[in-house]
Scaffold this active site. Sequence first.
Site, PDB file in Angstrom:
ATOM      1  N   THR A 154       0.927  16.786   1.602  1.00  0.00           N
ATOM      2  CA  THR A 154       2.230  16.681   2.273  1.00  0.00           C
ATOM      3  C   THR A 154       3.283  15.966   1.422  1.00  0.00           C
ATOM      4  O   THR A 154       4.479  16.182   1.615  1.00  0.00           O
ATOM      5  CB  THR A 154       2.098  15.915   3.615  1.00  0.00           C
ATOM      6  OG1 THR A 154       1.569  14.620   3.360  1.00  0.00           O
ATOM      7  CG2 THR A 154       1.215  16.665   4.587  1.00  0.00           C
ATOM      8  N   ASP A 155       2.823  15.110   0.484  1.00  0.00           N
ATOM      9  CA  ASP A 155       3.789  14.269  -0.230  1.00  0.00           C
ATOM     10  C   ASP A 155       4.847  15.062  -0.991  1.00  0.00           C
ATOM     11  O   ASP A 155       6.021  14.698  -0.984  1.00  0.00           O
ATOM     12  CB  ASP A 155       3.056  13.331  -1.208  1.00  0.00           C
ATOM     13  CG  ASP A 155       2.288  12.236  -0.488  1.00  0.00           C
ATOM     14  OD1 ASP A 155       2.534  12.033   0.722  1.00  0.00           O
ATOM     15  OD2 ASP A 155       1.432  11.581  -1.130  1.00  0.00           O
ATOM     16  N   THR A 184      -4.477  15.929   1.496  1.00  0.00           N
ATOM     17  CA  THR A 184      -5.294  15.255   2.509  1.00  0.00           C
ATOM     18  C   THR A 184      -6.178  16.219   3.286  1.00  0.00           C
ATOM     19  O   THR A 184      -7.325  15.906   3.604  1.00  0.00           O
ATOM     20  CB  THR A 184      -4.364  14.529   3.515  1.00  0.00           C
ATOM     21  OG1 THR A 184      -3.746  13.457   2.825  1.00  0.00           O
ATOM     22  CG2 THR A 184      -5.123  13.980   4.702  1.00  0.00           C
ATOM     23  N   GLN A 220      23.905  11.221   0.357  1.00  0.00           N
ATOM     24  CA  GLN A 220      22.765  10.380   0.722  1.00  0.00           C
ATOM     25  C   GLN A 220      22.401  10.575   2.194  1.00  0.00           C
ATOM     26  O   GLN A 220      21.328  10.177   2.621  1.00  0.00           O
ATOM     27  CB  GLN A 220      23.083   8.909   0.446  1.00  0.00           C
ATOM     28  CG  GLN A 220      23.218   8.636  -1.038  1.00  0.00           C
ATOM     29  CD  GLN A 220      23.460   7.181  -1.376  1.00  0.00           C
ATOM     30  OE1 GLN A 220      23.293   6.291  -0.541  1.00  0.00           O
ATOM     31  NE2 GLN A 220      23.848   6.921  -2.605  1.00  0.00           N
ATOM     32  N   CYS A 221      23.335  11.157   2.971  1.00  0.00           N
ATOM     33  CA  CYS A 221      23.036  11.439   4.380  1.00  0.00           C
ATOM     34  C   CYS A 221      22.096  12.634   4.449  1.00  0.00           C
ATOM     35  O   CYS A 221      22.241  13.579   3.679  1.00  0.00           O
ATOM     36  CB  CYS A 221      24.304  11.805   5.145  1.00  0.00           C
ATOM     37  SG  CYS A 221      25.488  10.486   5.232  1.00  0.00           S
ATOM     38  N   ASP A 274      -4.303  15.889  -5.502  1.00  0.00           N
ATOM     39  CA  ASP A 274      -3.328  15.246  -4.634  1.00  0.00           C
ATOM     40  C   ASP A 274      -1.964  15.815  -5.031  1.00  0.00           C
ATOM     41  O   ASP A 274      -1.695  16.009  -6.226  1.00  0.00           O
ATOM     42  CB  ASP A 274      -3.373  13.732  -4.888  1.00  0.00           C
ATOM     43  CG  ASP A 274      -2.546  12.967  -3.884  1.00  0.00           C
ATOM     44  OD1 ASP A 274      -3.139  12.308  -3.018  1.00  0.00           O
ATOM     45  OD2 ASP A 274      -1.297  13.010  -3.980  1.00  0.00           O
ATOM     46  N   SER A 275      -1.104  16.057  -4.062  1.00  0.00           N
ATOM     47  CA  SER A 275       0.153  16.723  -4.415  1.00  0.00           C
ATOM     48  C   SER A 275       1.066  15.848  -5.265  1.00  0.00           C
ATOM     49  O   SER A 275       2.004  16.342  -5.881  1.00  0.00           O
ATOM     50  CB  SER A 275       0.879  17.237  -3.176  1.00  0.00           C
ATOM     51  OG  SER A 275       1.502  16.199  -2.474  1.00  0.00           O
ATOM     52  N   SER A 276       0.783  14.550  -5.325  1.00  0.00           N
ATOM     53  CA  SER A 276       1.573  13.683  -6.216  1.00  0.00           C
ATOM     54  C   SER A 276       1.317  14.039  -7.680  1.00  0.00           C
ATOM     55  O   SER A 276       2.093  13.651  -8.557  1.00  0.00           O
ATOM     56  CB  SER A 276       1.222  12.214  -5.997  1.00  0.00           C
ATOM     57  OG  SER A 276       1.304  11.921  -4.635  1.00  0.00           O
TER      58      SER A 276
HETATM   59  N1  ASP Z   1      -1.312  12.180  -0.923  1.00  0.00           N
HETATM   60  C1  ASP Z   1      -1.558  13.373  -0.139  1.00  0.00           C
HETATM   61  C2  ASP Z   1      -0.975  14.542  -0.886  1.00  0.00           C
HETATM   62  O1  ASP Z   1       0.207  14.764  -0.840  1.00  0.00           O
HETATM   63  C3  ASP Z   1      -0.952  13.222   1.209  1.00  0.00           C
HETATM   64  C4  ASP Z   1      -1.193  14.380   2.147  1.00  0.00           C
HETATM   65  O2  ASP Z   1      -1.679  15.430   1.818  1.00  0.00           O
HETATM   66  O3  ASP Z   1      -0.855  14.213   3.324  1.00  0.00           O
HETATM   67  O4  ASP Z   1      -1.670  15.251  -1.561  1.00  0.00           O
END
Ligand code: ASP
Length: 343
Positions: free
Chosen positions: A92-93, A16, A279-280, A60-62
């Site tokens: 962030t993902d 992002t 899972q906690c 995108d990190s995904s």
């Molecule tokens: N979809 C974005 C990513 O992980 C989300 C982010 O960066 O906040 O690349």
Amino acid sequence: MSENRPLIHLIYTGGTIGSIEMPNRGGLHPIDFAHLNTHIPELSRLDVDIEVVSVAEPKDSSDMRPDDWAAIAAHIAATHDYVDGFVLLHGTDTMAYTASALSFMLQGLKKPVILTGSQLPIGKIRTDGKENVLSAIEVAAAQRNGKPLLQEVAVYFEYKLFRGNRIRKYSTEHFHAYVSPNYPVLAEAGVDIQFNTSALWIPKQDQLSFYPNMDPSVMPLRLFPGISAKMLQSIKPADGVRAVVLETFGFGNAPFDTELLNTLSDWMNKDIFVMQISQCWHGSLAPGKYKTGMAMMEMGVFNGKDLTFESAMVKCMHALGRTKTRLGMAEVMKQNLAGEFSE
Ligand code: ASP
């Protein structure tokens, strides 16, 4: 370039922070670093020398894969001896996975590797990206007696610095997107950046060891009330899966269901490594505490202590990159490689 100023490599991977909206192409798209630079003119005023590095197309990190982790780690390993610190701009993902991966791939780091990103793109007026980037650089450049203060992979986000392999992304909305449920923060930024020096990682090795191989043949399995042996049998992990991360209840409990336990035992007899975590989010396993956890222990399911899910998955990939047997895996997994679990 100046002799005395720390040299920082700024590695832009996407996410992002450097994205802009392209409505006709569907949502936010990561673009090049030049865009980011124009929005943070303060970069040129910092008392550090910054070299911008690109190891692959911003994404995108995904879309990050173990190959991307290896490319980033290879750059760090190759330049480690003459660069004072690394800052990685990342989505962030999946930041928790990348941070964990780098901590296992680069053992014996002597320089800081700081990941950061943002919840709002850098082009937005209320962006959190600017503070994150500037402070991450300050953290990466921090020195004591002419040596880097940090010698580990960490994540800087919203005024806090965390050990990278301890974080979880907990919020899609808040600027404080991460928590570190089982390890204290490494630093907090206010007027000054206050380091929690007793919490910093002290490398166990003199030399940096680079482990590029990651084998993603790991399957997560989250238990739930009602799970049956039949469901597990339909998964057939023997088809290519070499390790299973079993998300058990509470202290490490599982339904006391003989058929289900036999299925897990069967996988282990086929040399599949089975590790349990909780899972906690907070606290460690104590599988001997209840009868429902005792069975796991007696079967020889590996105790993942307080590893996060992300760290557990990635550590298994790292171990599988080094060995394929269940016993070999256990040898690697029991070592605290980069402060990923509490002792
Ligand atoms: N979809 C974005 C990513 O992980 C989300 C982010 O960066 O906040 O690349």
